[in-house]
Design an enzyme around this catalytic site. Structure first.
Site, PDB file in Angstrom:
ATOM      1  N   GLY A  24       5.947  12.087  -5.439  1.00 53.76           N
ATOM      2  CA  GLY A  24       5.551  11.294  -6.615  1.00 53.76           C
ATOM      3  C   GLY A  24       4.219  11.803  -7.172  1.00 53.76           C
ATOM      4  N   HIS A  25       3.248  12.047  -6.273  1.00 57.61           N
ATOM      5  CA  HIS A  25       1.961  12.591  -6.723  1.00 57.61           C
ATOM      6  C   HIS A  25       2.149  13.973  -7.350  1.00 57.61           C
ATOM      7  CE1 HIS A  25       0.540   9.884  -3.330  1.00 57.61           C
ATOM      8  NE2 HIS A  25      -0.153   9.440  -4.343  1.00 57.61           N
TER       9      HIS A  25
ATOM     10  N   GLN B 194     -10.759  -1.490  -3.051  1.00 56.35           N
ATOM     11  CA  GLN B 194      -9.503  -2.059  -3.529  1.00 56.35           C
ATOM     12  C   GLN B 194      -8.627  -2.605  -2.401  1.00 56.35           C
ATOM     13  OE1 GLN B 194      -8.279   1.892  -5.272  1.00 56.35           O
ATOM     14  NE2 GLN B 194      -6.246   1.159  -4.770  1.00 56.35           N
TER      15      GLN B 194
ATOM     16  N   ALA C 291      -2.609  11.160   1.154  1.00 53.10           N
ATOM     17  CA  ALA C 291      -1.251  10.938   1.685  1.00 53.10           C
ATOM     18  C   ALA C 291      -0.237  11.320   0.607  1.00 53.10           C
ATOM     19  CB  ALA C 291      -1.062   9.500   2.163  1.00 53.10           C
TER      20      ALA C 291
ATOM     21  N   LYS D 157       5.299   3.517 -10.955  1.00 55.58           N
ATOM     22  CA  LYS D 157       5.584   2.706  -9.768  1.00 55.58           C
ATOM     23  C   LYS D 157       4.560   1.570  -9.662  1.00 55.58           C
ATOM     24  CE  LYS D 157       6.251   2.118  -5.101  1.00 55.58           C
ATOM     25  NZ  LYS D 157       4.897   1.952  -4.630  1.00 55.58           N
ATOM     26  N   ASP D 158       3.283   1.888  -9.945  1.00 52.02           N
ATOM     27  CA  ASP D 158       2.235   0.859  -9.973  1.00 52.02           C
ATOM     28  C   ASP D 158       2.018   0.471 -11.430  1.00 52.02           C
ATOM     29  OD1 ASP D 158       1.482   0.811  -7.116  1.00 52.02           O
ATOM     30  OD2 ASP D 158       0.964   2.892  -7.492  1.00 52.02           O
TER      31      ASP D 158
ATOM     32  N   SER E  19       6.522   6.204  -1.783  1.00 47.72           N
ATOM     33  CA  SER E  19       5.258   5.504  -1.556  1.00 47.72           C
ATOM     34  C   SER E  19       4.704   5.970  -0.224  1.00 47.72           C
ATOM     35  CB  SER E  19       5.520   3.996  -1.494  1.00 47.72           C
ATOM     36  OG  SER E  19       4.419   3.342  -0.881  1.00 47.72           O
TER      37      SER E  19
ATOM     38  N   GLN F  78      -1.029  -1.653 -12.364  1.00 51.06           N
ATOM     39  CA  GLN F  78      -2.247  -0.825 -12.300  1.00 51.06           C
ATOM     40  C   GLN F  78      -2.392   0.009 -13.575  1.00 51.06           C
ATOM     41  OE1 GLN F  78      -3.821   1.484  -8.793  1.00 51.06           O
ATOM     42  NE2 GLN F  78      -2.610   3.112  -9.678  1.00 51.06           N
TER      43      GLN F  78
ATOM     44  N   VAL G  46       9.114   8.337  -9.084  1.00 50.84           N
ATOM     45  CA  VAL G  46       9.985   9.311  -8.400  1.00 50.84           C
ATOM     46  C   VAL G  46      10.658   8.582  -7.238  1.00 50.84           C
ATOM     47  CG1 VAL G  46      10.050  11.502  -7.136  1.00 50.84           C
ATOM     48  CG2 VAL G  46       8.482  11.211  -9.066  1.00 50.84           C
TER      49      VAL G  46
END
Ligand code: PAF
Length: 283
Positions: A38-39, A63, A34, A151-152, A187, A155, A178
């Site tokens: 950002g990726h 997870q 997805a 953002k995470d 997201s 993590q 981003v």
């Protein structure tokens, strides 16, 4: 041209062995698909400082603490491949489930302390699943560098600690969040918001920025928290799971910005759980 997709561990091992023999620096971008801008910023960071780039795509069942969330998670492989095409990555590694969790798989990686708070406190088992799969990502790809979004942020810190504690020779690289022009952090979950929900969601970032500014001027967190919670409710958010000021390094709860810190939030909107965080410089 779309990148080749590999689904077997033996094949990614053979490929990376050749790259390593040629002295190439390998970067990996771990994702659950997805893909969004950002990726792509992680991909571009990897491309800028590595000779070879692998994009990992795997919706990791371990997870998800909620089976419905796992079932609803978007799976958009064709679309992802098209989005990656202009970035010319070397390979997409989208392993079959049994390549990650073979029959009889019985090992979990668990990072204590850092995972007791924030998302860890609200999503039992989530970070064990993340730490387990990310240790496999590091070991299966043998990458020199791995790229994660801020953002995470929790993590990111969990993954750093895991790699350090397990002596996995990889550099974990953090990339800034981003955002949409509205300030909304990108997201995959934003896809599930209605147009009105997207407008409300965009109110989150300015509220965090205002709080950060006041903290940087030396104000204490508790009164700011009360005001921000009222603003979130007024904007139309549902339950605020957490709104906390914590140190960047160890995620310790803070009363004021005494060390480099972050404001962390998780809030529900339209049945979607949104998370975000912003940096706070010491006052
Ligand atoms: O951030 C994600 O998308 C996932 O948690 C990760 C790091 C790919 C592990 O499945």
């Amino acid at each position: 041209m779309t990148a080749p997709i590999i689904r077997k561990l033996s094949e990614i091992r053979a490929l990376t062995a050749g790259w390593k023999a040629a002295g190439a620096r390998i970067g990996v971008v771990p994702t659950m698909g997805a893909l969004h801008a950002g990726h792509m910023s992680l991909v571009e960071a990897a491309k800028a400082d590595c000779d070879r780039v692998i994009v990992w795509i795997f919706v990791n069942p371990k997870q998800f603490n909620n089976p419905e969330d796992l079932a609803n998670y978007p799976r958009t492989e064709q679309d992802d491949a098209e989005k990656l095409a202009p970035h010319a990555v070397d390979v997409v590694y989208a392993p079959d489930v049994d390549q990650v969790y073979p029959e009889g798989f019985a090992t979990m990686v668990s990072v204590s302390g850092l995972t007791d708070v924030l998302c860890g406190a609200h999503r039992p088992g989530h970070f064990d699943g993340v730490a387990t799969v990310v240790s496999k990502i590091f070991l299966q790809t043998g990458a020199d560098r791995a790229y994660f979004g801020e953002k995470d942020f929790q993590q990111l810190q969990v993954v750093r600690r895991m790699a350090r504690d397990l002596d996995i020779p990889i550099e974990v690289v953090a990339c800034p969040t981003v955002r949409e022009a509205s300030g909304l952090a990108l997201s995959s979950r934003n896809l599930r918001l209605s147009p009105e929900g997207l407008e409300t969601a965009a109110r989150l970032y300015p509220i965090l920025r205002d709080m950060a500014e006041e903290l940087e001027q030396g104000n204490r967190f508790p009164p700011l928290e009360l005001r921000a919670r009222a603003r979130l409710a007024e904007a139309g958010f549902g339950e605020v799971e957490y709104l906390e000021l914590r140190s960047e390094a160890g995620l310790a709860a803070l009363d004021h910005a005494s060390v480099p810190a972050r404001l962390f939030v998780a809030a529900w909107l339209d049945g979607v759980r949104l998370i975000d965080n912003v940096p706070v410089r010491p006052a």
